[in-house]
Design a protein around this motif. Structure first.
Motif, mmCIF file in Angstrom:
data_model
loop_
_atom_site.group_PDB
_atom_site.id
_atom_site.type_symbol
_atom_site.label_atom_id
_atom_site.label_comp_id
_atom_site.label_asym_id
_atom_site.label_seq_id
_atom_site.Cartn_x
_atom_site.Cartn_y
_atom_site.Cartn_z
ATOM 1 N N ILE A 1 4.483 15.143 -0.678
ATOM 2 C CA ILE A 1 3.549 15.025 0.432
ATOM 3 C C ILE A 1 3.277 13.544 0.719
ATOM 4 N N GLY A 2 3.277 13.177 1.979
ATOM 5 C CA GLY A 2 3.012 11.793 2.384
ATOM 6 C C GLY A 2 4.223 10.897 2.405
ATOM 7 N N ASP B 1 0.833 -1.211 0.000
ATOM 8 C CA ASP B 1 0.000 0.000 0.000
ATOM 9 C C ASP B 1 0.867 1.260 0.000
ATOM 10 N N ILE B 2 0.488 2.211 -0.851
ATOM 11 C CA ILE B 2 1.108 3.535 -0.845
ATOM 12 C C ILE B 2 -0.009 4.579 -0.823
ATOM 13 N N GLU B 3 0.290 5.744 -0.293
ATOM 14 C CA GLU B 3 -0.720 6.771 -0.088
ATOM 15 C C GLU B 3 -0.981 7.563 -1.373
ATOM 16 N N LEU B 4 -2.263 7.768 -1.700
ATOM 17 C CA LEU B 4 -2.670 8.589 -2.835
ATOM 18 C C LEU B 4 -3.240 9.906 -2.318
ATOM 19 N N THR B 5 -2.720 11.020 -2.835
ATOM 20 C CA THR B 5 -3.274 12.343 -2.538
ATOM 21 C C THR B 5 -3.946 12.860 -3.803
ATOM 22 N N THR B 6 -5.261 13.052 -3.719
ATOM 23 C CA THR B 6 -5.988 13.491 -4.920
ATOM 24 C C THR B 6 -5.792 14.990 -5.140
ATOM 25 N N PHE C 1 15.404 14.583 5.171
ATOM 26 C CA PHE C 1 14.162 14.689 5.946
ATOM 27 C C PHE C 1 14.416 15.468 7.234
ATOM 28 N N ARG C 2 13.485 16.324 7.552
ATOM 29 C CA ARG C 2 13.494 17.048 8.813
ATOM 30 C C ARG C 2 12.149 16.851 9.489
ATOM 31 N N SER C 3 12.174 16.780 10.767
ATOM 32 C CA SER C 3 10.960 16.497 11.512
ATOM 33 C C SER C 3 9.901 17.566 11.256
ATOM 34 N N GLY C 4 8.720 17.106 10.866
ATOM 35 C CA GLY C 4 7.594 18.015 10.665
ATOM 36 C C GLY C 4 7.621 18.776 9.356
ATOM 37 N N GLU C 5 8.562 18.480 8.488
ATOM 38 C CA GLU C 5 8.674 19.201 7.221
ATOM 39 C C GLU C 5 8.672 18.214 6.061
ATOM 40 N N LEU C 6 8.365 18.749 4.906
ATOM 41 C CA LEU C 6 8.427 17.929 3.700
ATOM 42 C C LEU C 6 9.882 17.680 3.318
ATOM 43 N N PRO C 7 10.164 16.572 2.644
ATOM 44 C CA PRO C 7 11.550 16.280 2.255
ATOM 45 C C PRO C 7 12.094 17.330 1.283
ATOM 46 N N GLU C 8 13.401 17.516 1.350
ATOM 47 C CA GLU C 8 14.105 18.355 0.392
ATOM 48 C C GLU C 8 14.884 17.453 -0.555
ATOM 49 N N VAL C 9 14.936 17.879 -1.823
ATOM 50 C CA VAL C 9 15.573 17.055 -2.854
ATOM 51 C C VAL C 9 16.711 17.853 -3.481
ATOM 52 N N LYS C 10 17.868 17.198 -3.631
ATOM 53 C CA LYS C 10 19.023 17.847 -4.242
ATOM 54 C C LYS C 10 19.243 17.409 -5.688
ATOM 55 N N GLY C 11 18.938 16.186 -5.990
ATOM 56 C CA GLY C 11 19.252 15.650 -7.305
ATOM 57 C C GLY C 11 18.189 15.945 -8.356
ATOM 58 N N THR C 12 18.465 15.462 -9.573
ATOM 59 C CA THR C 12 17.556 15.605 -10.704
ATOM 60 C C THR C 12 16.879 14.266 -10.983
ATOM 61 N N GLY D 1 -10.530 11.897 -11.976
ATOM 62 C CA GLY D 1 -9.601 12.873 -11.434
ATOM 63 C C GLY D 1 -8.166 12.430 -11.583
ATOM 64 N N ASP D 2 -7.300 13.114 -10.837
ATOM 65 C CA ASP D 2 -5.884 12.775 -10.843
ATOM 66 C C ASP D 2 -5.340 12.949 -9.431
ATOM 67 N N GLY D 3 -4.090 12.584 -9.250
ATOM 68 C CA GLY D 3 -3.469 12.687 -7.931
ATOM 69 C C GLY D 3 -2.019 12.250 -7.993
ATOM 70 N N VAL D 4 -1.375 12.254 -6.826
ATOM 71 C CA VAL D 4 0.039 11.914 -6.733
ATOM 72 C C VAL D 4 0.234 10.892 -5.613
ATOM 73 N N ALA D 5 1.096 9.931 -5.882
ATOM 74 C CA ALA D 5 1.467 8.946 -4.871
ATOM 75 C C ALA D 5 2.985 8.812 -4.862
ATOM 76 N N TYR D 6 3.558 8.622 -3.685
ATOM 77 C CA TYR D 6 5.003 8.452 -3.544
ATOM 78 C C TYR D 6 5.294 7.091 -2.927
ATOM 79 N N ALA D 7 6.410 6.513 -3.360
ATOM 80 C CA ALA D 7 6.802 5.198 -2.851
ATOM 81 C C ALA D 7 8.330 5.138 -2.723
ATOM 82 N N ARG D 8 8.779 4.329 -1.779
ATOM 83 C CA ARG D 8 10.220 4.018 -1.648
ATOM 84 C C ARG D 8 10.426 2.648 -2.260
#
Length: 262
Positions: free
Chosen positions: A159-160, A134-139, A201-212, A251-258
């Motif tokens: 997000i998520g 299971d991965i989270e979907l944000t609509t 990752f920082r506590s309570g914040e969204l991740p920051e990304v350095k790469g492309t 509709g549409d949405g975004v999901a993130y996975a590791r």
């Protein structure tokens, strides 16, 4: 030049008729006046006969008859000709203004409009399954499929996604199936892959990304889901922009996975 026609003098002497003046409408070229000629009754009779035959002598205007004659149609007056034609009171659409949209027709068993939308939107599945995990979907955008109501929202990146995100394992060179929740069909997706080590990752914040990111591929599986081709071996943060439909909504949405590929 009109020639005289012989007349029966004996008959004429028995029934003498006085000569009369008959107006002939001939315009004098210099004064524009009406000229009268002296015309005998016999000549008037001859002119009438010739007029009926369609060959009245030049310069002769037969007297008008009263039996069965229809009056000449009056010429239109200047006032009538200048009177404007009726105009459609409805104003034309402004330039560039779209034409009115036909009223939507509700799909069977769905209803229509905002009230129906608000009743159905909370029932949308907020979970997708990638390779059985299971991965989270944000609509983001959601709409009634009949077009009667549309809502949209902006989604922050990543997000998520969290540091302790559950890992989805995919075999090298294999594929992973992505499916929606109950009653949801996935119609398309875009995939972007980030190296997991490029995220901080920082506590309570969204991740920051350095790469492309690099692009991934997803194709329909013919069963309402999508197939993702495994990237080269490594550990990734995968961003999936999905498009979906249900019986009454789309509709549409975004999901993130590791994702780990071994």
């Amino acid at each position: 030049m009109i020639r005289a026609v012989p007349v029966d003098t004996a008959r004429a002497s028995r029934t003498p008729q006085p000569a009369r003046l008959s107006p002939v409408t001939r315009t004098n070229r210099t004064r524009g006046t009406v000229v009268f000629r002296l015309i005998s009754p016999a000549f008037v009779l001859l002119a009438s006969v010739l007029t009926i035959a369609g060959c009245a002598p030049a310069g002769v205007v037969p007297a008008a008859t009263t039996s069965g004659a229809s009056p000449a149609a009056p010429l239109p007056s200047a006032e009538a000709s200048e009177r404007p034609s009726p105009v459609d009171p409805s104003p034309p659409p402004a330039a560039g203004e779209p034409s009115p949209t036909p009223a939507p027709t509700a799909l069977p068993g769905c209803g229509t409009g905002e009230a129906t939308f608000r009743a159905l939107a909370p029932k949308i599945s907020r979970v997708l399954r990638l390779a059985g995990t299971d991965i989270e979907l944000t609509t983001a955008g959601i709409a009634m499929r009949d077009g009667s109501y549309v809502a949209d929202d902006a989604i922050p990146a990543f997000i998520g996604l969290s540091r302790d995100e559950r890992v989805v394992s995919i075999s090298r060179g294999g594929t992973a199936r992505l499916v929606g929740g109950s009653g949801m069909t996935l119609t398309g997706a875009t995939a972007r892959l980030y190296q997991w080590t490029d995220l901080s990752f920082r506590s309570g914040e969204l991740p920051e990304v350095k790469g492309t990111p690099t692009g991934g591929s997803a194709r329909p599986d013919g069963r309402g889901g999508l197939l993702l081709t495994a990237p080269p071996p490594g550990e990734y943060a995968v961003e999936l922009g999905v498009r979906w439909t249900t019986a009454c909504l789309q509709g549409d949405g975004v999901a993130y996975a590791r994702v780990t590929v071994r």
